[in-house]
Every structure is written in C-alpha cells, then in structure tokens.
Design a protein around this motif. Sequence first.
Motif, PDB file in Angstrom:
ATOM      1  N   UNK A  47       1.389   1.542   6.067  1.00 48.33           N
ATOM      2  CA  UNK A  47       1.093   1.803   5.084  1.00 48.33           C
ATOM      3  C   UNK A  47       1.822   0.593   4.267  1.00 48.33           C
ATOM      4  N   UNK A  48       1.055   0.220   3.240  1.00 47.10           N
ATOM      5  CA  UNK A  48       1.455  -0.719   2.268  1.00 47.10           C
ATOM      6  C   UNK A  48       1.247  -0.144   0.759  1.00 47.10           C
ATOM      7  N   UNK A  49       2.305  -0.191   0.139  1.00 46.07           N
ATOM      8  CA  UNK A  49       2.274   0.277  -1.261  1.00 46.07           C
ATOM      9  C   UNK A  49       2.692  -0.769  -2.374  1.00 46.07           C
ATOM     10  N   UNK A  50       1.802  -1.082  -3.498  1.00 50.45           N
ATOM     11  CA  UNK A  50       2.087  -1.933  -4.506  1.00 50.45           C
ATOM     12  C   UNK A  50       2.097  -0.944  -5.713  1.00 50.45           C
TER      13      UNK A  50
ATOM     14  N   UNK B 119      -7.235  -7.779  -2.108  1.00 56.73           N
ATOM     15  CA  UNK B 119      -6.116  -8.744  -1.407  1.00 56.73           C
ATOM     16  C   UNK B 119      -5.481  -9.246  -2.547  1.00 56.73           C
ATOM     17  N   UNK B 120      -6.061 -10.109  -3.519  1.00 58.62           N
ATOM     18  CA  UNK B 120      -5.458 -11.044  -4.613  1.00 58.62           C
ATOM     19  C   UNK B 120      -4.804 -10.089  -5.508  1.00 58.62           C
ATOM     20  N   UNK B 121      -5.424  -8.961  -5.847  1.00 57.03           N
ATOM     21  CA  UNK B 121      -4.620  -7.892  -6.479  1.00 57.03           C
ATOM     22  C   UNK B 121      -3.310  -7.449  -6.090  1.00 57.03           C
ATOM     23  N   UNK B 122      -3.096  -7.065  -4.882  1.00 55.47           N
ATOM     24  CA  UNK B 122      -2.191  -6.849  -4.282  1.00 55.47           C
ATOM     25  C   UNK B 122      -1.047  -7.907  -4.242  1.00 55.47           C
ATOM     26  N   UNK B 123      -1.504  -9.003  -4.031  1.00 52.84           N
ATOM     27  CA  UNK B 123      -0.536 -10.204  -3.927  1.00 52.84           C
ATOM     28  C   UNK B 123       0.253 -10.336  -5.455  1.00 52.84           C
ATOM     29  N   UNK B 124      -0.387  -9.812  -6.451  1.00 53.58           N
ATOM     30  CA  UNK B 124       0.011 -10.153  -7.897  1.00 53.58           C
ATOM     31  C   UNK B 124       0.777  -8.909  -8.133  1.00 53.58           C
ATOM     32  N   UNK B 125       0.631  -7.863  -7.475  1.00 54.00           N
ATOM     33  CA  UNK B 125       1.592  -6.786  -7.676  1.00 54.00           C
ATOM     34  C   UNK B 125       2.985  -6.629  -7.183  1.00 54.00           C
ATOM     35  N   UNK B 126       3.753  -5.803  -7.391  1.00 58.72           N
ATOM     36  CA  UNK B 126       4.894  -5.679  -6.986  1.00 58.72           C
ATOM     37  C   UNK B 126       5.057  -4.826  -5.739  1.00 58.72           C
ATOM     38  N   UNK B 127       5.441  -5.194  -4.257  1.00 62.90           N
ATOM     39  CA  UNK B 127       5.510  -4.511  -3.271  1.00 62.90           C
ATOM     40  C   UNK B 127       6.874  -3.655  -3.189  1.00 62.90           C
ATOM     41  N   UNK B 128       6.330  -2.379  -2.592  1.00 62.32           N
ATOM     42  CA  UNK B 128       7.553  -1.284  -2.530  1.00 62.32           C
ATOM     43  C   UNK B 128       7.814  -1.433  -1.123  1.00 62.32           C
ATOM     44  N   UNK B 129       9.228  -1.802  -0.852  1.00 64.90           N
ATOM     45  CA  UNK B 129       9.748  -1.653   0.486  1.00 64.90           C
ATOM     46  C   UNK B 129       9.633  -0.472   1.230  1.00 64.90           C
TER      47      UNK B 129
END
Length: 333
Positions: free
Chosen positions: A221-224, A270-280
């Motif tokens: 899972x990837x959370x942004x 994909x580009x929207x996720x890259x511009x958001x802050x990733x939650x580790x």
Amino acid sequence: MARLLTWVLKNLDAFIGLLLALTVAILGLNNGVSQDVVNSAILLILGLLAQALLRDRLRRETAEREVRQVVRDTRDRLSELVPQMQEIIGPEGVLNRTREAIDSVSMVRVLHGSEVGLALTEARRHTDRWDFKGGTGTYTRAVTLPECLEHARRRNATLHFSIEIIDPTDEEVCERYARFRRSLAPDGPGEKWTVNRTRKESYATVLAACWHRQRSGLLTIDVRVSAQMTTFRYDLSSSCVIITQENPQTPALRIDHQELYYNRYNIELQYSREQSRRVPVEAAGQVKLDDEPSVEQVRRLFTALGLPLPRSFGDRDVADIVSRAIQARNPYA
C-alpha cells in the motif's frame, strides 16, 4: 392497336416479306400465277430476309459499340473518382475520421444511480490494483479496501493499493474541504462537516491503511497526503477508471482499460501522487496495532508516520478516529 401499328412500322420489311410469301403461296396453290412469278417472289422474299438480317446485325454492332463506349466512359470516370474515394474511405479519409470521432465518444460511459455502485462492485471483484484519489477516503476505507483484500485472499493473489487524500495536518486544506462539503448539503442530515471531522476522516483512512497492511501479507500500500483538494474522486482498477463526485446523485464516468483515456488518467494519478507527500507506512511496523488499537498506539503511530495529531485532540477524539478506521461504515448505505 397503336402498339401493333408501331411494331409493324419498326419491322416493315419483314412484315412485307411475310405478306408477300403468304400471297404467293396461296396463289401458287391455286395455280393463279406462273412458276416464274413464284420463283421471282421467292428471290424477293429472300432478299427482304437478308436485308432484315443485315439491319439486325448492324443494330447489334451499333449497340455493342455504344455499350463499349459507356464502359470506357465509366472506367475513365471511376479512375477520376479514385483519388476522391481515397479521401473518403482511405486510412486518413472522412469515413475513418468519422468512425474515430464516434469511437472517441463511446470511450466514456455515463453511469447513473445504482449503476455507479454496480460498476465499483464489479471493478473490485477481479482487480490486483487500485488507485484512489479524492477527499478523505471515507468510502475507500469502509468498502473498497476491505472488499479488494477479501477478493485477493480468495484468489490467493497480491493487491497493490494507492491512496491519495487531503493532508490532515494541513488545517487550511481541511477547512476548504469542509466548506465545500457543507455547500453540497448545508442543511442535510447527519454529522456536519467541520475542520475537525475532516481531519479525523483523513487520519482514519491512514490508520486503516496501516492496520490492514499489518494483517495482510498480500497487500502493498502507498499512501499520499496532499495540500490540494479535488472535487472529484478517481477509482482506477485493472479493468477501468470510475470518476465520481461527493454527491451520489451526480452521474459518474466510466472508462474501460482498453480505451485511450484510461492510460491518460493512469498517468494523471501517477503524477499527482509524485507531487503529494508520501506517508512512510513502512514505519508503522514500529508500532504493533491491536485488533482495536489503543489510544496510545494510535498516537505513537501517527508520530512515527510524521503525521502528529493536533494538540487539541484528546483521548476521546483519538478513540473516534479508531472507530472510524476499524468500524468504518459505508457513507452511502
């Protein structure tokens, strides 16, 4: 009578020959004329027949020449039309462009009412991926993520899940979102949308993602979290992308995976996720979450994730976040 007269005039020579033959034959039988007259009449009749045959042959030859001329003219005309036909039916012709225009219209299907829920249900059934972008992810944590995981367990398959929601630590974007939700139903029933509720809903989605991750080895899972809000919700599975809005009465859009715009929306997300802050979310492994996490576990979890809870949130607020995350209910049921 007129038709008979017309026919006689067109075939006058043959008609005269026929009358002459009958007359001579009758007179010959009655010995009314001499043999020399009969012989002369026979020669005259043969001459008339020969003339009729020659005329008929001439007509056929004339007709054949006319037919050949028509064929040549038609061939020449078709040769002139070929370039024009290519403009119409060729690869870049009008018909092909028209077909592409019609196909482009059919790329997007509009869904109404119960069709939206049915389309989402079908998309969850066989997918191995899900990308979500929206507000606080309430429906995603309550319905989409649990059902996708259940289907993956039944198939003994992996599931990749991506979530992009508004940042619960950003009070400004939470205020904008709450104001937007209130504008949709200012006097509607149920809990009112406030900054605190917006924050709790987003925190609950992050908590639910970490909670499910700890309990399923099939899930990646990837959370942004984003400082920008969107009025649309994007749900992209391996079979289609479905675009909805917060108001369930608003028609939705569905684009199947074989269509051009499916890939375009895939790139957009994909580009929207890259511009958001990733939650580790991998840092969540530092905090073991119970089947119903405690207030202390949740506080430590969000600190490890870099999403500290507001100082104003007491234990009751944290317990409310846990309830929204673990006992989430479908907001549209």
